[in-house]
Design a protein around this motif. Structure first.
Motif, PDB file in Angstrom:
ATOM      1  N   ARG A   1      -7.804   8.673 -13.822  1.00  0.00           N
ATOM      2  CA  ARG A   1      -7.984   7.840 -15.004  1.00  0.00           C
ATOM      3  C   ARG A   1      -6.856   6.815 -15.140  1.00  0.00           C
ATOM      4  N   MET A   2      -5.614   7.281 -15.014  1.00  0.00           N
ATOM      5  CA  MET A   2      -4.468   6.424 -15.292  1.00  0.00           C
ATOM      6  C   MET A   2      -4.176   5.433 -14.171  1.00  0.00           C
ATOM      7  N   ALA A   3      -4.527   5.776 -12.947  1.00  0.00           N
ATOM      8  CA  ALA A   3      -4.230   4.899 -11.807  1.00  0.00           C
ATOM      9  C   ALA A   3      -5.489   4.271 -11.228  1.00  0.00           C
ATOM     10  N   ALA A   4      -6.569   4.252 -12.013  1.00  0.00           N
ATOM     11  CA  ALA A   4      -7.860   3.774 -11.487  1.00  0.00           C
ATOM     12  C   ALA A   4      -7.788   2.353 -10.944  1.00  0.00           C
TER      13      ALA A   4
ATOM     14  N   GLU B   1       0.846  -1.192   0.000  1.00  0.00           N
ATOM     15  CA  GLU B   1       0.000   0.000   0.000  1.00  0.00           C
ATOM     16  C   GLU B   1       0.879   1.239   0.000  1.00  0.00           C
ATOM     17  N   VAL B   2       0.586   2.138  -0.924  1.00  0.00           N
ATOM     18  CA  VAL B   2       1.405   3.328  -1.124  1.00  0.00           C
ATOM     19  C   VAL B   2       0.544   4.571  -0.923  1.00  0.00           C
ATOM     20  N   THR B   3       1.070   5.523  -0.177  1.00  0.00           N
ATOM     21  CA  THR B   3       0.404   6.813   0.006  1.00  0.00           C
ATOM     22  C   THR B   3       1.122   7.853  -0.838  1.00  0.00           C
ATOM     23  N   VAL B   4       0.356   8.602  -1.592  1.00  0.00           N
ATOM     24  CA  VAL B   4       0.946   9.611  -2.476  1.00  0.00           C
ATOM     25  C   VAL B   4       0.228  10.939  -2.292  1.00  0.00           C
TER      26      VAL B   4
ATOM     27  N   THR C   1      -7.127   2.736  -3.965  1.00  0.00           N
ATOM     28  CA  THR C   1      -7.922   2.160  -2.880  1.00  0.00           C
ATOM     29  C   THR C   1      -8.596   3.236  -2.039  1.00  0.00           C
ATOM     30  N   ALA C   2      -8.149   4.472  -2.167  1.00  0.00           N
ATOM     31  CA  ALA C   2      -8.783   5.609  -1.489  1.00  0.00           C
ATOM     32  C   ALA C   2      -8.684   6.799  -2.418  1.00  0.00           C
ATOM     33  N   LEU C   3      -9.830   7.365  -2.778  1.00  0.00           N
ATOM     34  CA  LEU C   3      -9.859   8.459  -3.738  1.00  0.00           C
ATOM     35  C   LEU C   3      -9.366   9.758  -3.100  1.00  0.00           C
ATOM     36  N   PRO C   4      -8.665  10.588  -3.879  1.00  0.00           N
ATOM     37  CA  PRO C   4      -8.259  11.900  -3.359  1.00  0.00           C
ATOM     38  C   PRO C   4      -9.465  12.812  -3.204  1.00  0.00           C
ATOM     39  N   ASP C   5      -9.344  13.765  -2.300  1.00  0.00           N
ATOM     40  CA  ASP C   5     -10.414  14.730  -2.043  1.00  0.00           C
ATOM     41  C   ASP C   5     -10.385  15.793  -3.139  1.00  0.00           C
ATOM     42  N   GLU C   6     -11.324  15.691  -4.086  1.00  0.00           N
ATOM     43  CA  GLU C   6     -11.323  16.619  -5.208  1.00  0.00           C
ATOM     44  C   GLU C   6     -11.765  18.023  -4.806  1.00  0.00           C
ATOM     45  N   ASP C   7     -12.545  18.130  -3.739  1.00  0.00           N
ATOM     46  CA  ASP C   7     -13.099  19.436  -3.355  1.00  0.00           C
ATOM     47  C   ASP C   7     -12.296  20.123  -2.260  1.00  0.00           C
ATOM     48  N   GLY C   8     -11.137  19.559  -1.928  1.00  0.00           N
ATOM     49  CA  GLY C   8     -10.335  20.152  -0.860  1.00  0.00           C
ATOM     50  C   GLY C   8      -9.621  21.405  -1.306  1.00  0.00           C
ATOM     51  N   THR C   9      -8.843  21.949  -0.402  1.00  0.00           N
ATOM     52  CA  THR C   9      -8.081  23.164  -0.695  1.00  0.00           C
ATOM     53  C   THR C   9      -6.599  22.831  -0.680  1.00  0.00           C
ATOM     54  N   GLY C  10      -5.814  23.760  -1.138  1.00  0.00           N
ATOM     55  CA  GLY C  10      -4.376  23.541  -1.172  1.00  0.00           C
ATOM     56  C   GLY C  10      -3.941  22.976  -2.508  1.00  0.00           C
ATOM     57  N   GLU C  11      -2.631  22.995  -2.726  1.00  0.00           N
ATOM     58  CA  GLU C  11      -2.080  22.572  -4.013  1.00  0.00           C
ATOM     59  C   GLU C  11      -2.110  21.064  -4.187  1.00  0.00           C
ATOM     60  N   TRP C  12      -2.051  20.306  -3.082  1.00  0.00           N
ATOM     61  CA  TRP C  12      -1.908  18.853  -3.152  1.00  0.00           C
ATOM     62  C   TRP C  12      -3.117  18.145  -2.546  1.00  0.00           C
ATOM     63  N   ALA C  13      -3.381  16.952  -3.064  1.00  0.00           N
ATOM     64  CA  ALA C  13      -4.403  16.052  -2.495  1.00  0.00           C
ATOM     65  C   ALA C  13      -3.732  14.712  -2.232  1.00  0.00           C
ATOM     66  N   THR C  14      -4.209  14.014  -1.219  1.00  0.00           N
ATOM     67  CA  THR C  14      -3.600  12.743  -0.828  1.00  0.00           C
ATOM     68  C   THR C  14      -4.465  11.572  -1.306  1.00  0.00           C
ATOM     69  N   ALA C  15      -3.811  10.496  -1.742  1.00  0.00           N
ATOM     70  CA  ALA C  15      -4.517   9.299  -2.207  1.00  0.00           C
ATOM     71  C   ALA C  15      -3.722   8.075  -1.781  1.00  0.00           C
TER      72      ALA C  15
END
Length: 341
Positions: free
Chosen positions: A253-256, A238-241, A260-274
């Motif tokens: 699309r490419m890593a579908a 399991e990898v966290t990115v 195993t856990a979708l990134p928060d599309e509606d969050g704030t900040g430059e980065w999202a975690t998945a």
């Protein structure tokens, strides 16, 4: 609802011949007692239907009886004209037959439903192929299709992914499945289900031996098992990115297949975690395709693997600029060029 059920029973008996009451009940999601009541209602309305008891008994129509009643509702008429994967019919050599069948269905529809069905065929289009799927290898389904319908065993010469030479198998086919524009043969090999991509079949020959399928197993059952084998992979690493939000759509699309856990599309900040799961450590090299838009946060061995891959790629391209630089060198471990990716 009862009239629809009576018509369904009539059409099933007309198509299948003798059908056990339990099977009719399961198909129509009612009790066996309800089925027998419906049979009495059909008989009272003049339909020559009767039931036979015993181990091989069932319900059937009098030999030679046919009905031309379609009984299609407006929604059923529309459904017939929303046909997915037009290419599937072409691959099976059924394009002309499809057009002819639809014309006959249109002629048989009740007059009030014809306009809606015609509009549906012009306004709804289902394309099952993926975007930018690239050129596809021509697939000859003729022999596979013949074996499936003739219930005969198949001798295949089949090339597995990553192996240059084909192998020979004798299989018992259940049927053909089209998934996302790709054809597969679902079959048993030595009594166990196995999936064969049609475009990797180098040759196929129908044998004289009848097919030996496992009792009670149909194509849908075999496909469900095979599908789960592909999708429900055993737990790996399991990898966290973290992903730049500007690239979230592309990343999903490419890593579908690994998410195993979708990134928060509606969050704030430059980065999202998945979070992603890979079957083996080396598979994290897939993330190299995202360049600096994706960063592995953990575990440490996953970061090290991607760093080694990046160094290997750098070495390949620096070799022309500095002939004395060998792959890996002091910048990291040696890798063959074909191992990169």
């Amino acid at each position: 609802m009862k009239s629809d059920r009576l018509l369904s029973i009539l059409l099933l008996l007309q198509t299948r011949g003798r059908v056990p009451a339990r099977e009719l009940a399961d198909r129509l999601e009612v009790s066996v007692r309800t089925i027998y009541r419906d049979i009495e209602a059909l008989s009272a309305s003049g339909v020559p239907v009767y039931a036979e008891r015993g181990r091989h008994g069932g319900i059937e129509l009098l030999a030679g009886f046919r009905t031309d009643v379609t009984g299609l509702t407006a929604d059923e008429s529309r459904a017939l004209f929303i046909l997915a994967a037009q290419g599937a019919h072409a691959a099976l050599g059924l394009d002309a037959a499809l057009g002819s069948a639809l014309r006959k269905v249109m002629a048989a529809l009740p007059a009030p439903h014809r306009p809606a069905a015609e509009v549906t065929s012009r306004r709804i289009l289902v394309d099952a192929t993926r975007w930018r799927s690239g050129p596809q290898q021509a697939v000859d389904l003729g022999v596979l299709q013949d074996a499936v319908f003739a219930d005969r065993r198949l001798r295949l010469r089949y090339r597995h992914s990553g192996r240059p030479e084909p192998r020979t198998y004798t299989v018992d086919p259940y049927g053909l499945v089209a998934k996302a524009g790709v054809w597969y043969l679902a079959a048993d090999r030595r009594g166990r289900p196995q999936l064969f991509r049609a475009d990797r079949v180098r040759s196929a020959r129908i044998l004289d031996d009848p097919v030996r399928r496992r009792p009670g197993i149909e194509l849908a059952d075999a496909w469900e098992v095979l599908r789960r084998q592909v999708e429900d992979r055993p737990g790996g690493i399991e990898v966290t990115v973290r992903v730049r939000r500007a690239r979230l759509d592309q990343f999903r699309r490419m890593a579908a297949g690994e998410l195993t856990a979708l990134p928060d599309e509606d969050g704030t900040g430059e980065w999202a975690t998945a979070r992603l799961t890979y079957p083996v450590l080396r598979a994290v090299r897939q993330l190299l395709a995202f360049s600096d838009q994706v960063e592995i946060l953990g575990p440490p061995e996953a970061r090290a693997e991607l760093l080694a891959a990046a160094r290997s790629v750098t070495a390949v391209y620096q070799r022309d600029a500095d002939p004395e630089l060998t792959a890996g060198g002091q910048d990291g471990p040696k890798y063959r060029q074909e191992d990169v990716g």
